[in-house]
Design a protein around this motif. Structure first.
Motif, PDB file in Angstrom:
ATOM      1  N   LYS A 202       0.848  -1.198   0.000  1.00 60.76           N
ATOM      2  CA  LYS A 202       0.000   0.000   0.000  1.00 60.76           C
ATOM      3  C   LYS A 202       0.879   1.242   0.000  1.00 60.76           C
ATOM      4  O   LYS A 202       1.773   1.366   0.821  1.00 60.76           O
ATOM      5  N   LEU A 203       0.623   2.144  -0.923  1.00 62.25           N
ATOM      6  CA  LEU A 203       1.348   3.409  -1.001  1.00 62.25           C
ATOM      7  C   LEU A 203       0.368   4.544  -0.750  1.00 62.25           C
ATOM      8  O   LEU A 203      -0.719   4.551  -1.323  1.00 62.25           O
ATOM      9  N   ASP A 204       0.757   5.487   0.105  1.00 62.37           N
ATOM     10  CA  ASP A 204      -0.108   6.654   0.239  1.00 62.37           C
ATOM     11  C   ASP A 204       0.105   7.549  -0.980  1.00 62.37           C
ATOM     12  O   ASP A 204       1.057   7.385  -1.732  1.00 62.37           O
ATOM     13  N   LEU A 205      -0.786   8.486  -1.183  1.00 66.37           N
ATOM     14  CA  LEU A 205      -0.782   9.302  -2.386  1.00 66.37           C
ATOM     15  C   LEU A 205       0.501  10.120  -2.518  1.00 66.37           C
ATOM     16  O   LEU A 205       1.052  10.249  -3.613  1.00 66.37           O
ATOM     17  N   LYS A 206       1.012  10.648  -1.418  1.00 65.16           N
ATOM     18  CA  LYS A 206       2.245  11.440  -1.465  1.00 65.16           C
ATOM     19  C   LYS A 206       3.434  10.598  -1.912  1.00 65.16           C
ATOM     20  O   LYS A 206       4.249  11.036  -2.709  1.00 65.16           O
ATOM     21  N   GLU A 207       3.541   9.401  -1.375  1.00 62.54           N
ATOM     22  CA  GLU A 207       4.639   8.514  -1.739  1.00 62.54           C
ATOM     23  C   GLU A 207       4.537   8.110  -3.207  1.00 62.54           C
ATOM     24  O   GLU A 207       5.527   8.065  -3.931  1.00 62.54           O
ATOM     25  N   PHE A 208       3.323   7.827  -3.654  1.00 64.03           N
ATOM     26  CA  PHE A 208       3.087   7.442  -5.047  1.00 64.03           C
ATOM     27  C   PHE A 208       3.477   8.574  -5.997  1.00 64.03           C
ATOM     28  O   PHE A 208       4.185   8.361  -6.981  1.00 64.03           O
TER      29      PHE A 208
ATOM     30  N   ALA B 118       4.154  -0.007 -17.223  1.00 67.79           N
ATOM     31  CA  ALA B 118       5.370  -0.743 -16.876  1.00 67.79           C
ATOM     32  C   ALA B 118       5.966  -0.243 -15.558  1.00 67.79           C
ATOM     33  O   ALA B 118       6.379  -1.049 -14.712  1.00 67.79           O
ATOM     34  N   ALA B 119       5.989   1.063 -15.366  1.00 70.90           N
ATOM     35  CA  ALA B 119       6.557   1.622 -14.136  1.00 70.90           C
ATOM     36  C   ALA B 119       5.721   1.260 -12.916  1.00 70.90           C
ATOM     37  O   ALA B 119       6.264   0.939 -11.850  1.00 70.90           O
ATOM     38  N   ILE B 120       4.412   1.293 -13.047  1.00 72.57           N
ATOM     39  CA  ILE B 120       3.534   0.987 -11.916  1.00 72.57           C
ATOM     40  C   ILE B 120       3.610  -0.495 -11.564  1.00 72.57           C
ATOM     41  O   ILE B 120       3.603  -0.864 -10.380  1.00 72.57           O
ATOM     42  N   ILE B 121       3.690  -1.345 -12.573  1.00 69.64           N
ATOM     43  CA  ILE B 121       3.827  -2.787 -12.312  1.00 69.64           C
ATOM     44  C   ILE B 121       5.108  -3.046 -11.524  1.00 69.64           C
ATOM     45  O   ILE B 121       5.125  -3.848 -10.584  1.00 69.64           O
ATOM     46  N   GLU B 122       6.167  -2.346 -11.883  1.00 70.21           N
ATOM     47  CA  GLU B 122       7.432  -2.482 -11.154  1.00 70.21           C
ATOM     48  C   GLU B 122       7.327  -1.888  -9.749  1.00 70.21           C
ATOM     49  O   GLU B 122       7.828  -2.463  -8.784  1.00 70.21           O
ATOM     50  N   LEU B 123       6.676  -0.740  -9.620  1.00 71.00           N
ATOM     51  CA  LEU B 123       6.554  -0.070  -8.324  1.00 71.00           C
ATOM     52  C   LEU B 123       5.771  -0.914  -7.324  1.00 71.00           C
ATOM     53  O   LEU B 123       6.171  -1.050  -6.170  1.00 71.00           O
ATOM     54  N   TYR B 124       4.667  -1.478  -7.765  1.00 70.52           N
ATOM     55  CA  TYR B 124       3.833  -2.281  -6.875  1.00 70.52           C
ATOM     56  C   TYR B 124       4.274  -3.745  -6.811  1.00 70.52           C
ATOM     57  O   TYR B 124       3.660  -4.544  -6.117  1.00 70.52           O
ATOM     58  N   ARG B 125       5.311  -4.093  -7.571  1.00 62.42           N
ATOM     59  CA  ARG B 125       5.836  -5.473  -7.605  1.00 62.42           C
ATOM     60  C   ARG B 125       4.727  -6.485  -7.917  1.00 62.42           C
ATOM     61  O   ARG B 125       4.540  -7.465  -7.187  1.00 62.42           O
ATOM     62  N   ILE B 126       4.010  -6.208  -8.975  1.00 60.73           N
ATOM     63  CA  ILE B 126       2.894  -7.069  -9.367  1.00 60.73           C
ATOM     64  C   ILE B 126       3.439  -8.272 -10.126  1.00 60.73           C
ATOM     65  O   ILE B 126       4.204  -8.117 -11.086  1.00 60.73           O
ATOM     66  N   GLY B 127       3.041  -9.458  -9.693  1.00 63.43           N
ATOM     67  CA  GLY B 127       3.479 -10.684 -10.335  1.00 63.43           C
ATOM     68  C   GLY B 127       2.827 -10.872 -11.696  1.00 63.43           C
ATOM     69  O   GLY B 127       1.809 -10.257 -12.019  1.00 63.43           O
ATOM     70  N   SER B 128       3.416 -11.728 -12.483  1.00 63.80           N
ATOM     71  CA  SER B 128       2.914 -11.942 -13.842  1.00 63.80           C
ATOM     72  C   SER B 128       1.500 -12.522 -13.861  1.00 63.80           C
ATOM     73  O   SER B 128       0.772 -12.347 -14.828  1.00 63.80           O
ATOM     74  N   SER B 129       1.099 -13.175 -12.801  1.00 65.86           N
ATOM     75  CA  SER B 129      -0.254 -13.731 -12.761  1.00 65.86           C
ATOM     76  C   SER B 129      -1.324 -12.659 -12.534  1.00 65.86           C
ATOM     77  O   SER B 129      -2.488 -12.866 -12.830  1.00 65.86           O
ATOM     78  N   GLN B 130      -0.924 -11.487 -12.018  1.00 67.44           N
ATOM     79  CA  GLN B 130      -1.877 -10.419 -11.739  1.00 67.44           C
ATOM     80  C   GLN B 130      -1.855  -9.288 -12.765  1.00 67.44           C
ATOM     81  O   GLN B 130      -2.651  -8.371 -12.670  1.00 67.44           O
ATOM     82  N   TRP B 131      -0.961  -9.309 -13.746  1.00 65.79           N
ATOM     83  CA  TRP B 131      -0.836  -8.215 -14.711  1.00 65.79           C
ATOM     84  C   TRP B 131      -2.137  -7.909 -15.429  1.00 65.79           C
ATOM     85  O   TRP B 131      -2.563  -6.765 -15.510  1.00 65.79           O
ATOM     86  N   ILE B 132      -2.751  -8.947 -15.961  1.00 61.32           N
ATOM     87  CA  ILE B 132      -3.960  -8.749 -16.766  1.00 61.32           C
ATOM     88  C   ILE B 132      -5.088  -8.181 -15.904  1.00 61.32           C
ATOM     89  O   ILE B 132      -5.776  -7.245 -16.315  1.00 61.32           O
ATOM     90  N   LYS B 133      -5.271  -8.723 -14.729  1.00 59.39           N
ATOM     91  CA  LYS B 133      -6.308  -8.236 -13.830  1.00 59.39           C
ATOM     92  C   LYS B 133      -6.042  -6.787 -13.440  1.00 59.39           C
ATOM     93  O   LYS B 133      -6.937  -5.942 -13.505  1.00 59.39           O
ATOM     94  N   PHE B 134      -4.802  -6.481 -13.063  1.00 57.41           N
ATOM     95  CA  PHE B 134      -4.440  -5.127 -12.656  1.00 57.41           C
ATOM     96  C   PHE B 134      -4.636  -4.137 -13.799  1.00 57.41           C
ATOM     97  O   PHE B 134      -5.286  -3.103 -13.633  1.00 57.41           O
ATOM     98  N   LEU B 135      -4.064  -4.434 -14.953  1.00 60.83           N
ATOM     99  CA  LEU B 135      -4.166  -3.512 -16.087  1.00 60.83           C
ATOM    100  C   LEU B 135      -5.603  -3.385 -16.582  1.00 60.83           C
ATOM    101  O   LEU B 135      -6.033  -2.297 -16.967  1.00 60.83           O
ATOM    102  N   GLY B 136      -6.348  -4.474 -16.565  1.00 63.27           N
ATOM    103  CA  GLY B 136      -7.748  -4.412 -16.999  1.00 63.27           C
ATOM    104  C   GLY B 136      -8.582  -3.479 -16.127  1.00 63.27           C
ATOM    105  O   GLY B 136      -9.337  -2.652 -16.632  1.00 63.27           O
TER     106      GLY B 136
END
Length: 131
Positions: free
Chosen positions: A43-49, A95-113
């Motif tokens: 979880k990132l607060d808005l300022k950190e994000f 790409a940057a957000i996926i790296e920032l949140y450390r999203i695994g390859s199994s969650q990419w489609i769900k997250f981006l969708g």
């Protein structure tokens, strides 16, 4: 509100393109932040994000400003630059957000969708209001 109404009335389509680009960036980052906090354990607060992703927006902001300025001369060319900037920003930010949140390859489609769905819905509403 007075500044926005002055921008919309005095300069016509050029100022609308500038505002559309600004709102698009805010909506895109907001949808990524909301979706990232909703779906991931980190979880990132808005300022950190904003601190981590904000400086990444400089090239896209410059392209949006160029699009707005060119719209005073050629609306078709400005719209082409705007679409290119928005699509490039979408891909790079994804790409940057996926790296920032450390999203695994199994969650990419769900997250981006979900994130892009929220972005498209809100962007369509803002575009309808501005244009």
């Amino acid at each position: 509100m007075g500044v926005m109404s002055a921008l919309l009335s005095d300069f016509g389509m050029g100022s609308r393109a500038l505002l559309l680009g600004l709102f698009s960036t805010v909506i895109l980052l907001g949808s990524f932040w909301f979706t990232g906090n909703m779906l991931t354990k980190q979880k990132l607060d808005l300022k950190e994000f904003i601190a981590k992703i904000g400086s990444f927006q400089l090239p896209f902001g410059a392209a949006l400003i160029v699009s707005g300025l060119i719209s005073f001369m050629s609306l078709k060319l400005a719209f082409l630059i705007l679409i290119f900037a928005l699509m490039t920003g979408l891909a790079a930010n994804s790409a940057a957000i996926i790296e920032l949140y450390r999203i695994g390859s199994s969650q990419w489609i769900k997250f981006l969708g979900i994130a892009i769905g929220i972005y498209v819905l809100l962007f369509a509403i803002v575009q309808t209001v501005l244009l």
